[in-house]
Design an enzyme around this catalytic site. Structure first.
Site, PDB file in Angstrom:
ATOM      1  N   ARG A 146       3.358 -11.153  16.437  1.00  0.00           N
ATOM      2  CA  ARG A 146       2.514  -9.854  15.717  1.00  0.00           C
ATOM      3  C   ARG A 146       3.562  -8.838  15.627  1.00  0.00           C
ATOM      4  NH1 ARG A 146      -0.551  -6.979  18.766  1.00  0.00           N
ATOM      5  NH2 ARG A 146      -1.661  -8.559  19.698  1.00  0.00           N
ATOM      6  N   TYR A 195      -6.911  -0.170  -8.317  1.00  0.00           N
ATOM      7  CA  TYR A 195      -7.381  -1.446  -8.272  1.00  0.00           C
ATOM      8  C   TYR A 195      -8.830  -1.350  -7.373  1.00  0.00           C
ATOM      9  CZ  TYR A 195      -7.690  -6.103  -5.833  1.00  0.00           C
ATOM     10  OH  TYR A 195      -8.297  -7.254  -5.472  1.00  0.00           O
ATOM     11  N   LYS A 202       1.822 -10.657  -6.224  1.00  0.00           N
ATOM     12  CA  LYS A 202       1.975 -10.475  -7.732  1.00  0.00           C
ATOM     13  C   LYS A 202       3.460 -10.626  -8.151  1.00  0.00           C
ATOM     14  CE  LYS A 202      -2.229  -9.695  -7.604  1.00  0.00           C
ATOM     15  NZ  LYS A 202      -2.688  -8.819  -6.736  1.00  0.00           N
TER      16      LYS A 202
HETATM   17  C1  LIG Z   1      -2.506  -3.055  -8.099  1.00  0.00           C
HETATM   18  C2  LIG Z   1      -2.933  -3.668  -6.950  1.00  0.00           C
HETATM   19  N1  LIG Z   1      -2.868  -3.197  -5.733  1.00  0.00           N
HETATM   20  C3  LIG Z   1      -3.312  -3.852  -4.445  1.00  0.00           C
HETATM   21  C4  LIG Z   1      -4.027  -5.094  -4.849  1.00  0.00           C
HETATM   22  C5  LIG Z   1      -4.566  -6.011  -3.469  1.00  0.00           C
HETATM   23  O1  LIG Z   1      -3.544  -6.976  -2.990  1.00  0.00           O
HETATM   24  P1  LIG Z   1      -3.983  -8.235  -2.296  1.00  0.00           P
HETATM   25  O2  LIG Z   1      -4.888  -9.339  -3.554  1.00  0.00           O
HETATM   26  O3  LIG Z   1      -2.788  -9.028  -2.163  1.00  0.00           O
HETATM   27  O4  LIG Z   1      -4.779  -8.056  -1.279  1.00  0.00           O
HETATM   28  C6  LIG Z   1      -3.788  -5.582  -5.880  1.00  0.00           C
HETATM   29  C7  LIG Z   1      -4.394  -7.238  -5.976  1.00  0.00           C
HETATM   30  O5  LIG Z   1      -4.820  -7.545  -7.298  1.00  0.00           O
HETATM   31  C8  LIG Z   1      -3.642  -5.025  -6.995  1.00  0.00           C
HETATM   32  O6  LIG Z   1      -3.524  -5.344  -8.428  1.00  0.00           O
END
Ligand SMILES: Cc1ncc(COP(=O)(O)O)c(C=O)c1O
Length: 385
Positions: A48, A100, A197
């Site tokens: 960790r 998001y 992504k």
């Molecule tokens: C712009 C953006 N930030 C943060 C996140 C969150 O990431 P995660 O799904 O890997 O937890 C996403 C997820 O779709 C996102 O599109």
């Protein structure tokens, strides 16, 4: 040795394995490390706290974003949660209007309970942004282009305003990646990613990354990463490093395909509005050109009310109806009921996330096949000529 960016994608951070010469950093699938004696260890005590595979990824992303330290987490939300944990009860965070949905949710449903509050501000409006900064505002969190309407915020100008008032600037760079945009160089203090992504790029892992500019914040975030424990495992760290190696070639194809499809959509009868930062008449086009080296590969569009949105989503064949974005395969989603469902209906209407909005993550397939798939889905879903 400093490398050019595309070389750093492949050889940046910790390159290969010095013990065996393996060109790929090994997957150190271990939770703990044998110690020679009390207080005598190899630099690793417990995974960790530190793991060599994760560390190589963390050094790589720090180099790519131009920061002092990188941190890898089990998801983008874990990275954002750790970064927001830098603040305290009584502090307030300003967030961009279209962040998001999960970022909004963690602030609204988790951090608020601990006294860290937030305010949603259209950060593309700089005078408005400045007018909303008061004594207890300690951070500005920007997404640019923001999700899903691709609103552009001038990161350098917003950072300058924020710093004048002593705020820390956090940029979610998921949509751009450091290949297209490097927020720390534009003035931000912290960069976060859903590495799920484009960085991972193959829709086969969930991961988050954070990179910080200054040493003091790096120490504090390192402490929080270990204390709260949302770390990325060794195998996923390796997989993510593997994905990052091809980022530049993938992004070039993503950009080419997106430009082609944006134009296709703009000309299509079934579409009343296209959000794409590569259009010269898109608000923020000049800012995007100045602060990033491409428009990205996310397109949102409003389906004409002569078409049935449910039928449209059922009709796409090659393009999958799915959450997420940034993979080699093209995906469509319905922000109002999927990515942004955690945002209340009234707020969604106010910020433009209407019920017939479609978000398209353009993959790297043949662009003509993608256009043909969209064309047949439009044909299948027309209800009124
Ligand atoms: C712009 C953006 N930030 C943060 C996140 C969150 O990431 P995660 O799904 O890997 O937890 C996403 C997820 O779709 C996102 O599109």
């Amino acid at each position: 040795m400093q490398h050019n960016f595309t070389t750093a994608l492949i050889h940046g951070g910790i390159d290969g394995d010095s013990r065996t010469g393996a060109v790929s950093v090994p997957i150190y699938q271990t939770s703990t490390y044998r110690q020679k004696g009390l207080g005598e260890n190899s630099g690793y005590e417990y995974s960790r706290t530190g793991n060599p595979t994760r560390e190589s990824l963390e050094k790589l992303i720090a180099e790519l974003e131009g920061g002092t330290a990188g941190f890898a987490f089990g998801s983008g939300m874990a990275a954002i949660t750790a970064v927001l944990s830098l603040f305290q009860s009584g502090d307030k965070v300003i967030i961009s209007s279209n962040v998001y949905g999960g970022t909004f949710r963690v602030l609204d449903k988790v951090f608020k309970n601990f006294g860290l509050t937030y305010e949603i501000v259209d950060t593309s409006d700089l005078p408005l942004l400045e007018s909303r900064i008061s004594g207890n505002v300690k951070a500005l969190m920007i997404e640019s282009p923001a999700n899903p309407l691709l609103t552009i915020t001038d990161i350098a100008a917003a950072s300058e305003i924020a710093h004048r008032h002593g705020l820390k600037v956090i940029v979610d760079n998921t949509f751009m990646t450091p290949y297209l945009q490097q927020p720390l160089k534009l003035g931000a203090d912290i960069v976060v990613h859903s590495a799920t992504k484009y960085l991972g790029g193959h829709s086969d892992l969930v991961a988050g990354l954070a990179v910080v500019k200054d040493k003091e914040t790096a120490e504090r975030l390192g402490f929080l990463q270990n204390a709260t424990g949302g770390v990325l495992g060794p195998f996923d760290s390796w997989l993510l490093t593997r994905g990052i190696k091809t980022l530049s070639v993938r992004m070039d194809r993503h950009l080419e395909n997106a430009a082609y499809l944006a134009d296709f959509l703009r000309k299509h009868d079934g579409v009343t509005k296209v959000y794409y930062p590569g259009f010269e008449n898109f608000p923020g086009y000049e800012i995007q050109k100045k602060q990033a080296s491409g428009a990205g590969a996310m397109i949102s569009f409003v389906l004409s009310d002569r078409y049935d949105i449910h039928q449209f989503f059922r009709s796409v064949k090659l393009i999958a109806l799915a959450e997420s974005l940034g993979g080699v395969e093209s995906l469509v989603c319905h922000p109002a009921s999927m990515t942004h469902a955690s945002i209340p209906y009234e707020i969604r209407q106010k910020i433009g996330i209407v019920d017939n909005l479609v978000r398209l993550s353009v993959g790297i397939e043949d662009k003509n096949d993608l256009a043909a798939d969209l064309a047949q889905a439009f044909d299948q879903s027309i209800v009124r000529a």
